[in-house]
Motif scaffolding. Structure first.
Motif, PDB file in Angstrom:
ATOM      1  N   MET B   1     -35.700 -32.465  27.405  1.00  0.00           N
ATOM      2  CA  MET B   1     -34.646 -31.660  28.040  1.00  0.00           C
ATOM      3  C   MET B   1     -33.365 -31.727  27.192  1.00  0.00           C
ATOM      4  N   MET B   2     -32.685 -30.575  27.060  1.00  0.00           N
ATOM      5  CA  MET B   2     -31.452 -30.522  26.277  1.00  0.00           C
ATOM      6  C   MET B   2     -30.333 -31.300  26.967  1.00  0.00           C
ATOM      7  N   ALA B   3     -29.549 -32.042  26.146  1.00  0.00           N
ATOM      8  CA  ALA B   3     -28.391 -32.749  26.717  1.00  0.00           C
ATOM      9  C   ALA B   3     -27.356 -31.732  27.176  1.00  0.00           C
ATOM     10  N   GLU B   4     -26.684 -32.063  28.253  1.00  0.00           N
ATOM     11  CA  GLU B   4     -25.680 -31.149  28.806  1.00  0.00           C
ATOM     12  C   GLU B   4     -24.284 -31.750  28.674  1.00  0.00           C
ATOM     13  N   ARG B   5     -23.281 -30.895  28.741  1.00  0.00           N
ATOM     14  CA  ARG B   5     -21.910 -31.399  28.879  1.00  0.00           C
ATOM     15  C   ARG B   5     -21.350 -30.868  30.203  1.00  0.00           C
ATOM     16  N   ARG B   6     -20.975 -31.811  31.067  1.00  0.00           N
ATOM     17  CA  ARG B   6     -20.389 -31.431  32.356  1.00  0.00           C
ATOM     18  C   ARG B   6     -18.885 -31.645  32.302  1.00  0.00           C
ATOM     19  N   LYS B   7     -18.165 -30.780  32.956  1.00  0.00           N
ATOM     20  CA  LYS B   7     -16.704 -30.871  32.924  1.00  0.00           C
ATOM     21  C   LYS B   7     -16.143 -31.216  34.305  1.00  0.00           C
ATOM     22  N   ILE B   8     -15.183 -32.142  34.338  1.00  0.00           N
ATOM     23  CA  ILE B   8     -14.505 -32.508  35.592  1.00  0.00           C
ATOM     24  C   ILE B   8     -13.018 -32.258  35.396  1.00  0.00           C
ATOM     25  N   ASP B   9     -12.455 -31.412  36.235  1.00  0.00           N
ATOM     26  CA  ASP B   9     -11.007 -31.186  36.178  1.00  0.00           C
ATOM     27  C   ASP B   9     -10.354 -32.062  37.246  1.00  0.00           C
ATOM     28  N   ALA B  10      -9.878 -33.249  36.821  1.00  0.00           N
ATOM     29  CA  ALA B  10      -9.268 -34.196  37.768  1.00  0.00           C
ATOM     30  C   ALA B  10      -7.748 -34.215  37.601  1.00  0.00           C
ATOM     31  N   ARG B  11      -7.202 -33.144  37.040  1.00  0.00           N
ATOM     32  CA  ARG B  11      -5.753 -33.098  36.855  1.00  0.00           C
ATOM     33  C   ARG B  11      -5.059 -33.104  38.219  1.00  0.00           C
ATOM     34  N   GLY B  12      -4.020 -33.929  38.325  1.00  0.00           N
ATOM     35  CA  GLY B  12      -3.307 -34.038  39.603  1.00  0.00           C
ATOM     36  C   GLY B  12      -3.775 -35.236  40.421  1.00  0.00           C
ATOM     37  N   ALA B  13      -4.918 -35.807  40.063  1.00  0.00           N
ATOM     38  CA  ALA B  13      -5.429 -36.973  40.801  1.00  0.00           C
ATOM     39  C   ALA B  13      -4.922 -38.257  40.145  1.00  0.00           C
ATOM     40  N   PHE B  14      -4.681 -39.255  40.958  1.00  0.00           N
ATOM     41  CA  PHE B  14      -4.168 -40.530  40.444  1.00  0.00           C
ATOM     42  C   PHE B  14      -5.278 -41.563  40.329  1.00  0.00           C
ATOM     43  N   CYS B  15      -5.020 -42.564  39.504  1.00  0.00           N
ATOM     44  CA  CYS B  15      -5.923 -43.691  39.274  1.00  0.00           C
ATOM     45  C   CYS B  15      -6.325 -44.339  40.609  1.00  0.00           C
ATOM     46  N   PRO B  16      -7.575 -44.702  40.837  1.00  0.00           N
ATOM     47  CA  PRO B  16      -8.721 -44.542  39.944  1.00  0.00           C
ATOM     48  C   PRO B  16      -9.543 -43.290  40.231  1.00  0.00           C
ATOM     49  N   SER B  40      -4.534 -35.758  34.215  1.00  0.00           N
ATOM     50  CA  SER B  40      -3.095 -35.767  33.927  1.00  0.00           C
ATOM     51  C   SER B  40      -2.501 -37.150  34.186  1.00  0.00           C
ATOM     52  N   ASP B  41      -3.352 -38.080  34.596  1.00  0.00           N
ATOM     53  CA  ASP B  41      -2.921 -39.447  34.913  1.00  0.00           C
ATOM     54  C   ASP B  41      -3.011 -40.306  33.649  1.00  0.00           C
ATOM     55  N   LYS B  42      -1.860 -40.769  33.185  1.00  0.00           N
ATOM     56  CA  LYS B  42      -1.819 -41.520  31.920  1.00  0.00           C
ATOM     57  C   LYS B  42      -2.669 -42.793  31.995  1.00  0.00           C
ATOM     58  N   GLY B  43      -2.602 -43.469  33.163  1.00  0.00           N
ATOM     59  CA  GLY B  43      -3.380 -44.705  33.334  1.00  0.00           C
ATOM     60  C   GLY B  43      -4.865 -44.467  33.146  1.00  0.00           C
ATOM     61  N   ASN B  62     -10.962 -38.868  23.004  1.00  0.00           N
ATOM     62  CA  ASN B  62      -9.893 -39.036  23.980  1.00  0.00           C
ATOM     63  C   ASN B  62      -8.652 -38.368  23.394  1.00  0.00           C
ATOM     64  N   GLU B  63      -8.421 -37.136  23.796  1.00  0.00           N
ATOM     65  CA  GLU B  63      -7.342 -36.353  23.177  1.00  0.00           C
ATOM     66  C   GLU B  63      -6.271 -35.984  24.186  1.00  0.00           C
ATOM     67  N   GLU B  64      -5.014 -36.134  23.760  1.00  0.00           N
ATOM     68  CA  GLU B  64      -3.919 -35.662  24.610  1.00  0.00           C
ATOM     69  C   GLU B  64      -3.692 -34.187  24.329  1.00  0.00           C
ATOM     70  N   ARG B  65      -3.663 -33.410  25.395  1.00  0.00           N
ATOM     71  CA  ARG B  65      -3.398 -31.969  25.247  1.00  0.00           C
ATOM     72  C   ARG B  65      -2.065 -31.645  25.914  1.00  0.00           C
ATOM     73  N   ASP B  66      -1.908 -30.447  26.367  1.00  0.00           N
ATOM     74  CA  ASP B  66      -0.639 -30.011  26.933  1.00  0.00           C
ATOM     75  C   ASP B  66      -0.473 -30.534  28.366  1.00  0.00           C
ATOM     76  N   GLY B  67       0.001 -31.774  28.494  1.00  0.00           N
ATOM     77  CA  GLY B  67       0.232 -32.342  29.820  1.00  0.00           C
ATOM     78  C   GLY B  67      -0.968 -33.016  30.451  1.00  0.00           C
ATOM     79  N   TYR B  68      -2.045 -33.146  29.713  1.00  0.00           N
ATOM     80  CA  TYR B  68      -3.218 -33.864  30.246  1.00  0.00           C
ATOM     81  C   TYR B  68      -4.063 -34.428  29.106  1.00  0.00           C
ATOM     82  N   TRP B  69      -5.030 -35.255  29.477  1.00  0.00           N
ATOM     83  CA  TRP B  69      -5.938 -35.846  28.499  1.00  0.00           C
ATOM     84  C   TRP B  69      -7.339 -35.268  28.705  1.00  0.00           C
ATOM     85  N   SER B  70      -8.019 -35.054  27.597  1.00  0.00           N
ATOM     86  CA  SER B  70      -9.441 -34.672  27.656  1.00  0.00           C
ATOM     87  C   SER B  70     -10.227 -35.868  27.136  1.00  0.00           C
TER      88      SER B  70
END
Lengths: 132, 77
Positions: B1-16, B40-43, B62-70
């Motif tokens: 089976m082909m490996a997949e990439r799943r995306k989670i948009d957790a911007r606005g949520a705080f640790c953890p 968008s949580d630096k921690g 682990n890249e910083e983008r415009d106001g959030y991390w990917s």
């Protein structure tokens, strides 16, 4: 391989202390550490069934921030720790007795039952114990 | 089976929150799959790599983008 077990004793009803205890317990549980949480004294009120978050959590400035911003809910963190890691939660049998409560008075599907302090303390000899 | 990439948009949520969302998705993924978390949580930009190293998965980026991390994590086991 599992890490050293972590035992968390929560007795404060202060939201901030409950929340950091829930953060610690849930993150440890998903980081391959077995975790046992023991809920006693004023902390038990935060776990009462059928109450709203604003009634459930009593605290100060940080409690207000946690509720106003998108911080994860304290009890939901514990639930996530149970679902994603090795986390068990016990209600203090003495606290329940004093209130005339049983585990049925607490939020559903979160507790593994009630437990005495002696048993918790005995089990905690196998790991690290932190209190809130 | 082909490996997949799943995306989670957790911007606005705080640790953890972002970490827990990522772990929940990781549990449902296959070995070799990648999870991309936006936070968008630096921690969390520090905590997620710490968790990945501790439990033995791979931090792809682990890249910083415009106001959030990917943060991209590969499931290894």
């Amino acid at each position: 391989m599992s890490g050293k077990p972590l035992f968390v004793l929560v007795s404060s009803g202060e939201h901030e202390k409950l929340h950091i205890a829930a953060m610690l317990a849930s993150v440890a549980a998903v980081s391959d550490r077995p975790v046992e949480v023991f809920v006693s004294m004023n902390a038990i009120f935060a776990f009462a069934k059928d109450i709203e978050p604003r009634q459930r959590y009593k605290g100060g400035a940080f409690s207000k921030l946690l509720l106003e911003r998108r911080a994860p809910d304290t009890l939901q963190l514990l639930q996530q720790g149970r679902e994603l890691g090795q986390l068990k939660i016990h209600a203090c049998s003495m606290a329940l007795d004093l209130l005339g409560w049983t585990v049925d008075n607490l939020v559903t599907d979160l507790f593994d039952g009630d437990l005495g302090l002696t048993r918790f303390l005995s089990d905690a000899e196998a790991g690290d114990l932190v209190t809130f | 089976m082909m490996a997949e990439r799943r995306k989670i948009d957790a911007r606005g949520a705080f640790c953890p929150g972002p970490l827990m969302e990522m772990i929940a998705t990781l549990k449902l993924s296959q070995v070799g799959d990648e999870i991309e978390v936006w936070s968008s949580d630096k921690g969390s930009s520090k905590d997620i790599p710490e968790w990945v190293a501790k439990v033995g998965h791979e931090l792809v980026s682990n890249e910083e983008r415009d106001g959030y991390w990917s943060i991209v994590v590969k499931k290894l086991k």
